[in-house]
Write a protein that holds these residues in place. Structure first.
Motif, mmCIF file in Angstrom:
data_model
loop_
_atom_site.group_PDB
_atom_site.id
_atom_site.type_symbol
_atom_site.label_atom_id
_atom_site.label_comp_id
_atom_site.label_asym_id
_atom_site.label_seq_id
_atom_site.Cartn_x
_atom_site.Cartn_y
_atom_site.Cartn_z
ATOM 1 N N VAL A 30 0.843 -1.196 0.000
ATOM 2 C CA VAL A 30 0.000 0.000 0.000
ATOM 3 C C VAL A 30 0.878 1.246 0.000
ATOM 4 N N SER A 31 0.357 2.284 -0.652
ATOM 5 C CA SER A 31 1.118 3.540 -0.702
ATOM 6 C C SER A 31 0.828 4.416 0.508
ATOM 7 N N ASN A 32 -0.382 4.291 1.064
ATOM 8 C CA ASN A 32 -0.762 5.094 2.218
ATOM 9 C C ASN A 32 -0.353 4.361 3.488
ATOM 10 N N LYS A 33 0.763 4.750 4.049
ATOM 11 C CA LYS A 33 1.277 4.063 5.232
ATOM 12 C C LYS A 33 1.057 4.884 6.507
ATOM 13 N N THR A 34 0.134 5.838 6.444
ATOM 14 C CA THR A 34 -0.189 6.621 7.631
ATOM 15 C C THR A 34 -0.863 5.732 8.670
ATOM 16 N N ASN A 35 -0.689 6.091 9.903
ATOM 17 C CA ASN A 35 -1.290 5.364 11.030
ATOM 18 C C ASN A 35 -0.729 3.953 11.161
ATOM 19 N N GLY A 36 0.326 3.642 10.431
ATOM 20 C CA GLY A 36 0.972 2.344 10.559
ATOM 21 C C GLY A 36 0.092 1.151 10.264
ATOM 22 N N GLY A 37 -1.019 1.394 9.540
ATOM 23 C CA GLY A 37 -1.936 0.308 9.226
ATOM 24 C C GLY A 37 -2.906 -0.025 10.339
ATOM 25 N N TYR A 38 -2.804 0.711 11.469
ATOM 26 C CA TYR A 38 -3.680 0.427 12.611
ATOM 27 C C TYR A 38 -5.132 0.702 12.249
ATOM 28 N N ASN A 39 -6.011 -0.185 12.660
ATOM 29 C CA ASN A 39 -7.457 -0.041 12.469
ATOM 30 C C ASN A 39 -7.848 -0.061 10.991
ATOM 31 N N ARG A 40 -7.041 -0.709 10.160
ATOM 32 C CA ARG A 40 -7.367 -0.888 8.747
ATOM 33 C C ARG A 40 -7.452 -2.387 8.498
ATOM 34 N N SER A 41 -8.686 -2.898 8.498
ATOM 35 C CA SER A 41 -8.902 -4.350 8.550
ATOM 36 C C SER A 41 -8.286 -5.088 7.370
ATOM 37 N N ALA A 42 -8.262 -4.463 6.198
ATOM 38 C CA ALA A 42 -7.730 -5.154 5.019
ATOM 39 C C ALA A 42 -6.241 -5.417 5.130
ATOM 40 N N LEU A 43 -5.568 -4.727 6.037
ATOM 41 C CA LEU A 43 -4.126 -4.892 6.195
ATOM 42 C C LEU A 43 -3.774 -5.849 7.333
ATOM 43 N N GLN A 44 -4.786 -6.452 7.944
ATOM 44 C CA GLN A 44 -4.570 -7.304 9.107
ATOM 45 C C GLN A 44 -4.546 -8.783 8.730
ATOM 46 N N ARG A 45 -3.885 -9.573 9.567
ATOM 47 C CA ARG A 45 -3.960 -11.030 9.438
ATOM 48 C C ARG A 45 -4.400 -11.618 10.773
ATOM 49 N N THR A 46 -5.066 -12.740 10.727
ATOM 50 C CA THR A 46 -5.577 -13.387 11.927
ATOM 51 C C THR A 46 -4.458 -14.157 12.609
ATOM 52 N N VAL A 47 -4.269 -13.906 13.918
ATOM 53 C CA VAL A 47 -3.229 -14.636 14.647
ATOM 54 C C VAL A 47 -3.805 -15.535 15.735
ATOM 55 N N CYS A 48 -5.033 -15.253 16.170
ATOM 56 C CA CYS A 48 -5.634 -16.046 17.244
ATOM 57 C C CYS A 48 -7.147 -15.848 17.202
ATOM 58 N N ALA A 49 -7.889 -16.868 17.579
ATOM 59 C CA ALA A 49 -9.344 -16.754 17.645
ATOM 60 C C ALA A 49 -9.875 -17.754 18.670
ATOM 61 N N SER A 50 -10.915 -17.335 19.372
ATOM 62 C CA SER A 50 -11.587 -18.216 20.327
ATOM 63 C C SER A 50 -13.067 -18.295 19.982
ATOM 64 N N VAL A 51 -13.624 -19.491 20.154
ATOM 65 C CA VAL A 51 -15.049 -19.722 19.947
ATOM 66 C C VAL A 51 -15.609 -20.331 21.228
ATOM 67 N N LEU A 52 -16.489 -19.612 21.895
ATOM 68 C CA LEU A 52 -17.191 -20.122 23.076
ATOM 69 C C LEU A 52 -18.547 -20.625 22.606
ATOM 70 N N THR A 53 -18.764 -21.914 22.731
ATOM 71 C CA THR A 53 -20.038 -22.505 22.324
ATOM 72 C C THR A 53 -20.979 -22.553 23.527
ATOM 73 N N PHE A 54 -22.242 -22.177 23.295
ATOM 74 C CA PHE A 54 -23.210 -22.164 24.392
ATOM 75 C C PHE A 54 -24.555 -22.696 23.917
ATOM 76 N N ALA A 55 -25.355 -23.110 24.874
ATOM 77 C CA ALA A 55 -26.736 -23.502 24.605
ATOM 78 C C ALA A 55 -27.652 -22.510 25.304
ATOM 79 N N GLU A 56 -28.757 -22.188 24.651
ATOM 80 C CA GLU A 56 -29.734 -21.251 25.209
ATOM 81 C C GLU A 56 -31.091 -21.933 25.291
ATOM 82 N N ASP A 57 -31.608 -22.004 26.510
ATOM 83 C CA ASP A 57 -32.906 -22.619 26.759
ATOM 84 C C ASP A 57 -33.988 -21.645 26.325
ATOM 85 N N GLU A 58 -34.710 -21.981 25.298
ATOM 86 C CA GLU A 58 -35.675 -21.036 24.739
ATOM 87 C C GLU A 58 -36.843 -20.711 25.677
#
Length: 269
Positions: A30-58
Protein backbone atom coordinates in the motif's frame (compact mmCIF):
# COMPACT_ATOMS: atom_id res chain seq x y z
CA UNK A 1 -24.16 -35.84 20.89
CA UNK A 2 -24.69 -33.97 24.15
CA UNK A 3 -28.09 -33.39 25.70
CA UNK A 4 -27.69 -29.65 25.12
CA UNK A 5 -27.16 -30.15 21.40
CA UNK A 6 -29.87 -32.78 21.03
CA UNK A 7 -32.74 -31.00 22.79
CA UNK A 8 -35.14 -29.21 20.42
CA UNK A 9 -35.77 -26.56 23.10
CA UNK A 10 -32.10 -25.60 23.41
CA UNK A 11 -30.60 -23.47 20.66
CA UNK A 12 -26.86 -23.62 20.08
CA UNK A 13 -24.82 -20.49 19.49
CA UNK A 14 -21.26 -19.31 19.76
CA UNK A 15 -19.34 -16.24 20.85
CA UNK A 16 -16.49 -15.39 18.49
CA UNK A 17 -13.48 -13.18 19.19
CA UNK A 18 -10.53 -12.68 16.83
CA UNK A 19 -7.08 -11.19 17.43
CA UNK A 20 -5.42 -9.69 14.36
CA UNK A 21 -2.20 -7.81 13.66
CA UNK A 22 -0.67 -6.01 10.71
CA UNK A 23 0.34 -8.26 7.84
CA UNK A 24 3.73 -6.88 6.69
CA UNK A 25 3.39 -8.45 3.24
CA UNK A 26 0.10 -6.65 2.61
CA UNK A 27 1.28 -3.42 4.24
CA UNK A 28 4.29 -3.35 1.91
CA UNK A 29 1.96 -3.08 -1.11
CA UNK A 30 0.00 0.00 0.00
CA UNK A 31 1.12 3.54 -0.70
CA UNK A 32 -0.76 5.09 2.22
CA UNK A 33 1.28 4.06 5.23
CA UNK A 34 -0.19 6.62 7.63
CA UNK A 35 -1.29 5.36 11.03
CA UNK A 36 0.97 2.34 10.56
CA UNK A 37 -1.94 0.31 9.23
CA UNK A 38 -3.68 0.43 12.61
CA UNK A 39 -7.46 -0.04 12.47
CA UNK A 40 -7.37 -0.89 8.75
CA UNK A 41 -8.90 -4.35 8.55
CA UNK A 42 -7.73 -5.15 5.02
CA UNK A 43 -4.13 -4.89 6.20
CA UNK A 44 -4.57 -7.30 9.11
CA UNK A 45 -3.96 -11.03 9.44
CA UNK A 46 -5.58 -13.39 11.93
CA UNK A 47 -3.23 -14.64 14.65
CA UNK A 48 -5.63 -16.05 17.24
CA UNK A 49 -9.34 -16.75 17.65
CA UNK A 50 -11.59 -18.22 20.33
CA UNK A 51 -15.05 -19.72 19.95
CA UNK A 52 -17.19 -20.12 23.08
CA UNK A 53 -20.04 -22.51 22.32
CA UNK A 54 -23.21 -22.16 24.39
CA UNK A 55 -26.74 -23.50 24.61
CA UNK A 56 -29.73 -21.25 25.21
CA UNK A 57 -32.91 -22.62 26.76
CA UNK A 58 -35.68 -21.04 24.74
CA UNK A 59 -38.56 -21.31 27.26
CA UNK A 60 -36.65 -19.78 30.19
CA UNK A 61 -33.65 -18.06 28.64
CA UNK A 62 -31.04 -20.00 30.64
CA UNK A 63 -27.55 -19.99 29.12
CA UNK A 64 -25.00 -22.79 29.46
CA UNK A 65 -21.34 -22.75 28.45
CA UNK A 66 -20.44 -25.87 26.51
CA UNK A 67 -16.76 -25.05 25.99
CA UNK A 68 -14.13 -22.71 24.56
CA UNK A 69 -11.85 -23.60 21.68
CA UNK A 70 -8.86 -21.41 20.87
CA UNK A 71 -6.63 -21.50 17.80
CA UNK A 72 -3.43 -19.53 17.15
CA UNK A 73 -0.52 -19.37 14.74
CA UNK A 74 1.78 -21.04 17.23
CA UNK A 75 -0.01 -24.32 16.52
CA UNK A 76 -1.64 -23.85 13.11
CA UNK A 77 -1.01 -22.10 9.84
CA UNK A 78 -3.46 -19.28 9.09
CA UNK A 79 -5.20 -21.50 6.52
CA UNK A 80 -5.69 -24.19 9.16
CA UNK A 81 -6.79 -21.59 11.71
CA UNK A 82 -9.53 -20.24 9.43
CA UNK A 83 -10.71 -23.74 8.58
CA UNK A 84 -10.86 -24.65 12.27
CA UNK A 85 -12.96 -21.57 13.06
CA UNK A 86 -15.35 -22.43 10.23
CA UNK A 87 -15.88 -25.92 11.65
CA UNK A 88 -16.62 -24.52 15.12
CA UNK A 89 -19.23 -22.00 14.02
CA UNK A 90 -22.87 -23.08 14.32
CA UNK A 91 -24.69 -23.86 11.10
CA UNK A 92 -26.25 -20.59 9.90
CA UNK A 93 -28.92 -22.69 8.21
CA UNK A 94 -30.22 -23.64 11.66
CA UNK A 95 -32.79 -20.97 12.46
CA UNK A 96 -32.16 -21.34 16.19
CA UNK A 97 -28.40 -20.72 15.88
CA UNK A 98 -26.79 -17.44 16.93
CA UNK A 99 -23.41 -15.86 16.43
CA UNK A 100 -22.43 -13.38 19.15
CA UNK A 101 -19.59 -10.87 18.82
CA UNK A 102 -18.48 -7.51 20.12
CA UNK A 103 -17.83 -5.29 17.10
CA UNK A 104 -17.83 -8.44 14.99
CA UNK A 105 -19.67 -6.91 12.03
CA UNK A 106 -16.95 -4.28 11.62
CA UNK A 107 -13.93 -6.34 12.67
CA UNK A 108 -14.00 -10.07 13.52
CA UNK A 109 -16.15 -11.43 10.70
CA UNK A 110 -14.77 -8.88 8.23
CA UNK A 111 -11.14 -9.81 8.97
CA UNK A 112 -11.94 -13.53 8.67
CA UNK A 113 -13.65 -12.99 5.31
CA UNK A 114 -10.84 -10.84 3.98
CA UNK A 115 -8.17 -13.31 5.04
CA UNK A 116 -10.17 -16.18 3.54
CA UNK A 117 -10.30 -14.29 0.23
CA UNK A 118 -6.56 -13.57 0.32
CA UNK A 119 -5.77 -17.22 1.04
CA UNK A 120 -8.21 -18.54 -1.60
CA UNK A 121 -10.42 -20.21 1.01
CA UNK A 122 -13.70 -19.64 -0.81
CA UNK A 123 -15.37 -22.81 0.51
CA UNK A 124 -15.74 -21.84 4.20
CA UNK A 125 -19.48 -22.48 4.17
CA UNK A 126 -20.39 -21.43 7.70
CA UNK A 127 -18.28 -18.30 7.69
CA UNK A 128 -19.80 -17.33 4.33
CA UNK A 129 -23.27 -17.85 5.79
CA UNK A 130 -22.63 -15.72 8.88
CA UNK A 131 -20.97 -13.02 6.77
CA UNK A 132 -24.35 -12.24 5.17
CA UNK A 133 -26.54 -13.04 8.20
CA UNK A 134 -27.74 -9.99 10.15
CA UNK A 135 -30.77 -10.97 12.25
CA UNK A 136 -29.06 -13.82 14.14
CA UNK A 137 -25.58 -12.28 14.28
CA UNK A 138 -25.82 -10.43 17.59
CA UNK A 139 -23.17 -7.71 17.61
CA UNK A 140 -23.31 -6.40 21.15
CA UNK A 141 -21.56 -3.13 20.38
CA UNK A 142 -24.92 -1.93 19.02
CA UNK A 143 -26.71 -2.95 22.22
CA UNK A 144 -24.34 -1.10 24.55
CA UNK A 145 -23.67 2.00 22.41
CA UNK A 146 -25.88 4.43 20.54
CA UNK A 147 -25.20 5.81 17.07
CA UNK A 148 -25.07 9.35 18.44
CA UNK A 149 -22.25 8.62 20.87
CA UNK A 150 -18.88 6.93 20.89
CA UNK A 151 -19.54 3.26 21.43
CA UNK A 152 -17.89 1.71 24.50
CA UNK A 153 -15.05 -0.79 24.36
CA UNK A 154 -15.58 -4.33 25.57
CA UNK A 155 -13.44 -3.46 28.61
CA UNK A 156 -15.84 -0.62 29.42
CA UNK A 157 -18.85 -2.92 29.14
CA UNK A 158 -17.15 -5.54 31.34
CA UNK A 159 -16.50 -2.85 33.95
CA UNK A 160 -20.14 -1.77 33.69
CA UNK A 161 -21.21 -5.34 34.46
CA UNK A 162 -18.82 -5.60 37.40
CA UNK A 163 -15.59 -7.20 36.22
CA UNK A 164 -12.21 -6.23 34.78
CA UNK A 165 -10.73 -7.82 31.67
CA UNK A 166 -7.42 -5.97 31.56
CA UNK A 167 -4.87 -8.51 30.34
CA UNK A 168 -2.92 -6.81 27.55
CA UNK A 169 -3.19 -3.05 27.43
CA UNK A 170 -3.55 -2.57 23.67
CA UNK A 171 -3.26 -4.11 20.22
CA UNK A 172 0.42 -3.16 20.03
CA UNK A 173 1.10 -5.65 22.82
CA UNK A 174 -0.73 -8.34 20.87
CA UNK A 175 1.45 -7.56 17.85
CA UNK A 176 4.64 -7.65 19.94
CA UNK A 177 3.68 -10.99 21.48
CA UNK A 178 2.83 -12.44 18.08
CA UNK A 179 6.16 -11.31 16.61
CA UNK A 180 7.97 -12.92 19.56
CA UNK A 181 5.82 -16.04 19.14
CA UNK A 182 4.85 -15.66 22.79
CA UNK A 183 1.33 -17.00 22.47
CA UNK A 184 0.29 -17.34 26.12
CA UNK A 185 -0.60 -13.65 26.63
CA UNK A 186 -2.41 -13.57 23.29
CA UNK A 187 -4.48 -16.63 24.22
CA UNK A 188 -5.25 -15.20 27.65
CA UNK A 189 -6.45 -11.92 26.17
CA UNK A 190 -8.54 -13.72 23.57
CA UNK A 191 -10.21 -16.13 26.01
CA UNK A 192 -10.94 -13.43 28.59
CA UNK A 193 -12.55 -11.30 25.89
CA UNK A 194 -14.74 -14.11 24.63
CA UNK A 195 -15.85 -14.92 28.19
CA UNK A 196 -16.66 -11.26 28.88
CA UNK A 197 -18.65 -11.08 25.64
CA UNK A 198 -20.68 -14.10 26.74
CA UNK A 199 -21.56 -12.38 30.03
CA UNK A 200 -22.52 -9.22 28.14
CA UNK A 201 -24.80 -11.35 25.96
CA UNK A 202 -26.43 -12.79 29.08
CA UNK A 203 -27.19 -9.29 30.40
CA UNK A 204 -28.47 -8.14 27.00
CA UNK A 205 -30.80 -11.13 26.76
CA UNK A 206 -32.00 -10.53 30.32
CA UNK A 207 -32.94 -6.97 29.35
CA UNK A 208 -34.72 -8.16 26.20
CA UNK A 209 -36.69 -10.80 28.08
CA UNK A 210 -37.41 -8.71 31.19
CA UNK A 211 -36.01 -11.44 33.40
CA UNK A 212 -32.74 -11.97 35.31
CA UNK A 213 -32.38 -15.64 34.37
CA UNK A 214 -30.24 -15.21 31.22
CA UNK A 215 -27.74 -12.97 33.07
CA UNK A 216 -27.73 -15.10 36.22
CA UNK A 217 -27.35 -18.38 34.35
CA UNK A 218 -24.53 -16.93 32.22
CA UNK A 219 -22.53 -16.02 35.34
CA UNK A 220 -23.17 -19.35 37.08
CA UNK A 221 -22.52 -21.49 34.01
CA UNK A 222 -19.28 -19.68 33.14
CA UNK A 223 -18.11 -19.99 36.75
CA UNK A 224 -18.89 -23.71 36.88
CA UNK A 225 -17.12 -24.30 33.58
CA UNK A 226 -14.05 -22.25 34.59
CA UNK A 227 -13.71 -24.17 37.87
CA UNK A 228 -13.10 -27.33 35.89
CA UNK A 229 -10.14 -25.92 33.99
CA UNK A 230 -6.51 -26.74 34.60
CA UNK A 231 -4.27 -24.37 36.51
CA UNK A 232 -2.77 -22.98 33.29
CA UNK A 233 -6.19 -21.46 32.57
CA UNK A 234 -6.16 -19.50 35.82
CA UNK A 235 -6.66 -16.25 33.87
CA UNK A 236 -10.34 -17.24 33.76
CA UNK A 237 -10.40 -17.82 37.51
CA UNK A 238 -11.82 -14.36 38.22
CA UNK A 239 -15.03 -15.44 36.51
CA UNK A 240 -15.37 -18.51 38.75
CA UNK A 241 -14.76 -16.71 42.05
CA UNK A 242 -16.42 -13.38 41.35
CA UNK A 243 -18.85 -12.07 43.97
CA UNK A 244 -21.55 -11.73 41.33
CA UNK A 245 -21.61 -15.52 40.94
CA UNK A 246 -23.10 -15.83 44.43
CA UNK A 247 -25.60 -13.09 43.62
CA UNK A 248 -26.50 -14.82 40.36
CA UNK A 249 -26.97 -18.15 42.15
CA UNK A 250 -29.43 -16.54 44.57
CA UNK A 251 -31.32 -14.89 41.70
CA UNK A 252 -31.57 -18.19 39.83
CA UNK A 253 -32.82 -20.01 42.91
CA UNK A 254 -35.42 -17.31 43.60
CA UNK A 255 -36.64 -17.47 40.01
CA UNK A 256 -37.00 -21.24 40.07
CA UNK A 257 -38.86 -21.10 43.38
CA UNK A 258 -41.24 -18.48 42.04
CA UNK A 259 -40.17 -15.80 44.53
CA UNK A 260 -38.95 -13.42 41.82
CA UNK A 261 -41.24 -12.18 39.06
CA UNK A 262 -40.02 -13.46 35.72
CA UNK A 263 -41.20 -12.12 32.41
CA UNK A 264 -39.29 -14.59 30.25
CA UNK A 265 -40.86 -14.84 26.87
CA UNK A 266 -43.00 -11.74 27.37
CA UNK A 267 -40.80 -9.79 24.95
CA UNK A 268 -39.65 -11.39 21.74
CA UNK A 269 -35.86 -11.57 21.59
Amino acid sequence: MSRALASPERNVGCVLDVESVLDPDVFALVSNKTNGGYNRSALQRTVCASVLTFAEDEPHGDLEVLGIQTFHLGLLSEVELLAAIDICLPDPGNKGARLVTYNGRAHDVVVLRQRAERLWLFNLQRLRGWDIERDRHVDLIYHYGQHSQRRPSLADVAALLGTSIRTLACSQNIAASARARDWDPVVRRNQVDVAATFLAYGHARAWQRGCARPAASAWVSLANWARGLKERSSHLGDFSHHQLVDHATVRLSASKDGREPCGCGAVAG
